[in-house]
Design a protein around this motif. Structure first.
Motif, PDB file in Angstrom:
ATOM      1  N   THR B   7       0.847  -1.200   0.000  1.00 16.86           N
ATOM      2  CA  THR B   7       0.000   0.000   0.000  1.00 16.86           C
ATOM      3  C   THR B   7       0.875   1.239   0.000  1.00 16.86           C
ATOM      4  O   THR B   7       1.931   1.271   0.655  1.00 16.86           O
ATOM      5  CB  THR B   7      -0.915   0.033   1.248  1.00 16.86           C
ATOM      6  N   PRO B   8       0.478   2.292  -0.722  1.00 14.67           N
ATOM      7  CA  PRO B   8      -0.694   2.324  -1.592  1.00 14.67           C
ATOM      8  C   PRO B   8      -0.400   1.704  -2.953  1.00 14.67           C
ATOM      9  O   PRO B   8       0.759   1.479  -3.289  1.00 14.67           O
ATOM     10  CB  PRO B   8      -0.938   3.833  -1.724  1.00 14.67           C
ATOM     11  N   LYS B   9      -1.406   1.469  -3.754  1.00 14.26           N
ATOM     12  CA  LYS B   9      -1.199   0.947  -5.104  1.00 14.26           C
ATOM     13  C   LYS B   9      -0.791   2.063  -6.064  1.00 14.26           C
ATOM     14  O   LYS B   9      -0.046   1.838  -7.010  1.00 14.26           O
ATOM     15  CB  LYS B   9      -2.470   0.264  -5.611  1.00 14.26           C
ATOM     16  N   TYR B  10      -1.329   3.253  -5.812  1.00  6.90           N
ATOM     17  CA  TYR B  10      -0.977   4.410  -6.628  1.00  6.90           C
ATOM     18  C   TYR B  10      -0.574   5.555  -5.711  1.00  6.90           C
ATOM     19  O   TYR B  10      -1.175   5.758  -4.657  1.00  6.90           O
ATOM     20  CB  TYR B  10      -2.151   4.857  -7.504  1.00  6.90           C
ATOM     21  N   LEU B  11       0.432   6.306  -6.142  1.00  7.61           N
ATOM     22  CA  LEU B  11       0.927   7.416  -5.341  1.00  7.61           C
ATOM     23  C   LEU B  11       1.366   8.517  -6.302  1.00  7.61           C
ATOM     24  O   LEU B  11       2.262   8.306  -7.124  1.00  7.61           O
ATOM     25  CB  LEU B  11       2.114   6.934  -4.505  1.00  7.61           C
ATOM     26  N   VAL B  12       0.714   9.661  -6.232  1.00  7.26           N
ATOM     27  CA  VAL B  12       1.075  10.810  -7.065  1.00  7.26           C
ATOM     28  C   VAL B  12       1.490  11.930  -6.130  1.00  7.26           C
ATOM     29  O   VAL B  12       0.747  12.280  -5.208  1.00  7.26           O
ATOM     30  CB  VAL B  12      -0.109  11.270  -7.946  1.00  7.26           C
ATOM     31  N   THR B  13       2.671  12.492  -6.356  1.00  6.31           N
ATOM     32  CA  THR B  13       3.190  13.486  -5.431  1.00  6.31           C
ATOM     33  C   THR B  13       4.082  14.482  -6.157  1.00  6.31           C
ATOM     34  O   THR B  13       4.456  14.268  -7.315  1.00  6.31           O
ATOM     35  CB  THR B  13       3.961  12.796  -4.297  1.00  6.31           C
ATOM     36  N   GLN B  14       4.423  15.543  -5.477  1.00  2.00           N
ATOM     37  CA  GLN B  14       5.262  16.589  -6.056  1.00  2.00           C
ATOM     38  C   GLN B  14       6.728  16.320  -5.764  1.00  2.00           C
ATOM     39  O   GLN B  14       7.083  15.670  -4.762  1.00  2.00           O
ATOM     40  CB  GLN B  14       4.879  17.951  -5.452  1.00  2.00           C
ATOM     41  N   MET B  15       7.567  16.830  -6.632  1.00  3.72           N
ATOM     42  CA  MET B  15       9.021  16.774  -6.395  1.00  3.72           C
ATOM     43  C   MET B  15       9.358  17.374  -5.041  1.00  3.72           C
ATOM     44  O   MET B  15       8.743  18.370  -4.632  1.00  3.72           O
ATOM     45  CB  MET B  15       9.745  17.589  -7.471  1.00  3.72           C
ATOM     46  N   GLY B  16      10.305  16.758  -4.364  1.00  7.19           N
ATOM     47  CA  GLY B  16      10.762  17.279  -3.077  1.00  7.19           C
ATOM     48  C   GLY B  16      10.022  16.705  -1.879  1.00  7.19           C
ATOM     49  O   GLY B  16      10.493  16.835  -0.744  1.00  7.19           O
ATOM     50  N   ASN B  17       8.875  16.083  -2.121  1.00 11.52           N
ATOM     51  CA  ASN B  17       8.128  15.497  -1.009  1.00 11.52           C
ATOM     52  C   ASN B  17       8.774  14.204  -0.520  1.00 11.52           C
ATOM     53  O   ASN B  17       9.620  13.619  -1.191  1.00 11.52           O
ATOM     54  CB  ASN B  17       6.679  15.210  -1.430  1.00 11.52           C
ATOM     55  N   ASP B  18       8.329  13.763   0.660  1.00  9.92           N
ATOM     56  CA  ASP B  18       8.758  12.479   1.228  1.00  9.92           C
ATOM     57  C   ASP B  18       7.548  11.562   1.246  1.00  9.92           C
ATOM     58  O   ASP B  18       6.455  11.980   1.635  1.00  9.92           O
ATOM     59  CB  ASP B  18       9.253  12.656   2.668  1.00  9.92           C
ATOM     60  N   LYS B  19       7.754  10.292   0.844  1.00 15.16           N
ATOM     61  CA  LYS B  19       6.641   9.343   0.829  1.00 15.16           C
ATOM     62  C   LYS B  19       7.103   7.963   1.263  1.00 15.16           C
ATOM     63  O   LYS B  19       8.297   7.651   1.196  1.00 15.16           O
ATOM     64  CB  LYS B  19       6.038   9.229  -0.584  1.00 15.16           C
ATOM     65  N   SER B  20       6.138   7.156   1.693  1.00 12.27           N
ATOM     66  CA  SER B  20       6.437   5.785   2.117  1.00 12.27           C
ATOM     67  C   SER B  20       5.525   4.796   1.426  1.00 12.27           C
ATOM     68  O   SER B  20       4.361   5.104   1.127  1.00 12.27           O
ATOM     69  CB  SER B  20       6.261   5.644   3.629  1.00 12.27           C
ATOM     70  N   ILE B  21       6.051   3.601   1.197  1.00  9.93           N
ATOM     71  CA  ILE B  21       5.283   2.478   0.685  1.00  9.93           C
ATOM     72  C   ILE B  21       5.436   1.345   1.698  1.00  9.93           C
ATOM     73  O   ILE B  21       6.550   1.083   2.169  1.00  9.93           O
ATOM     74  CB  ILE B  21       5.789   1.996  -0.691  1.00  9.93           C
ATOM     75  N   LYS B  22       4.307   0.702   2.004  1.00 12.31           N
ATOM     76  CA  LYS B  22       4.348  -0.371   3.004  1.00 12.31           C
ATOM     77  C   LYS B  22       4.126  -1.718   2.343  1.00 12.31           C
ATOM     78  O   LYS B  22       3.431  -1.834   1.326  1.00 12.31           O
ATOM     79  CB  LYS B  22       3.276  -0.132   4.058  1.00 12.31           C
ATOM     80  N   CYS B  23       4.724  -2.745   2.930  1.00  9.45           N
ATOM     81  CA  CYS B  23       4.587  -4.101   2.414  1.00  9.45           C
ATOM     82  C   CYS B  23       4.468  -5.086   3.551  1.00  9.45           C
ATOM     83  O   CYS B  23       5.194  -4.981   4.559  1.00  9.45           O
ATOM     84  CB  CYS B  23       5.781  -4.455   1.537  1.00  9.45           C
TER      85      CYS B  23
END
Lengths: 110, 115
Positions: B7-23
């Motif tokens: 999760t998530p299956k789709y992730l749309v974000t702006q340059m410079g942001n921080d994001k995580s994907i979980k498994c």
């Protein structure tokens, strides 16, 4: 460094038209060769593992064979549901790192 | 009862942001992986953990930081996202075998788009 090359990149077949996909590899020592199937929007799904030259494995319309330098995936009398990208891969020395080829995208038209 | 779920299956974000994907995997496997599939469909390994210990760390920018709280979970955190990070990220798991190679079970992938 292990290298895997697949050909052709894409294959369009009529339903029932048999064909073969090629996977050539360069490894320091073969510890197996994997075939996976990947459908659009999904992760790769395991099909076969081959370990030694001359080995063959079959699943429905698919048969995988292995030589010392390459592997073939034969699709006999394909159906539209066989449409997918087929990936081959070889494991690294520790067995837990797969190096994948670029895949062959197969489209079977009814 | 999905074997390897991301999760998530789709992730749309702006340059410079921080994001995580979980498994998460419920197969009882002891090894988990992150693979990246680029626009040309090449699948390349990024990281591998065995029983929470990092065992494979390919040449990946240190903006990518995996974390394995236990052997059933492997998360991927990405700092300061760049356009080139856009790809599909696959989580996978396997059981280490005494002989022969390990069969990997893959999740469905997380498509990251950086704008």
């Amino acid at each position: 460094e292990d290298q895997v090359t697949q050909s052709p990149e894409a294959l369009r077949l009529q339903e029932g038209e048999s064909s073969s996909l090629n996977c050539s590899y360069t490894v320091s020592g073969l510890r197996g060769l994997f075939w996976y199937r990947q459908d659009p929007g999904k992760g790769p799904e395991f099909l076969f593992t081959l370990y030694s030259a001359g080995e063959e494995k079959e699943k429905e319309r698919l048969k995988a064979t292995l030589t010392k330098k390459e592997s073939f995936l034969h699709i006999t009398a394909p159906k539209p549901e066989d449409s997918a990208t087929y990936l081959c891969a070889v494991p690294g020395a520790a067995g837990n790192k797969l190096t994948f080829g670029g895949g062959t995208r197969v489209l079977v038209k009814p | 009862d999905t074997a390897v779920s991301q999760t998530p299956k789709y992730l749309v974000t702006q340059m410079g942001n921080d994001k995580s994907i979980k498994c998460e995997q419920n197969l009882g496997h002891d090894t988990m992986y992150w693979y990246k599939q680029d626009s040309k469909k090449f699948l390349k390994i990024m990281f591998s953990y065995n029983n929470k210990e990092l065992i494979i760390n390919e040449t990946v920018p240190n903006r990518f930081s995996p974390k394995s709280p236990d052997k059933a979970h492997l998360n991927l955190h990405i700092n300061s996202l760049e356009l080139g990070d856009s790809a599909v990220y696959f989580c996978a798991s396997s059981r280490i075998r005494d002989s022969g190679a390990n069969v990997l079970t893959f999740g469905a992938g997380s498509r990251l788009t950086v704008l």
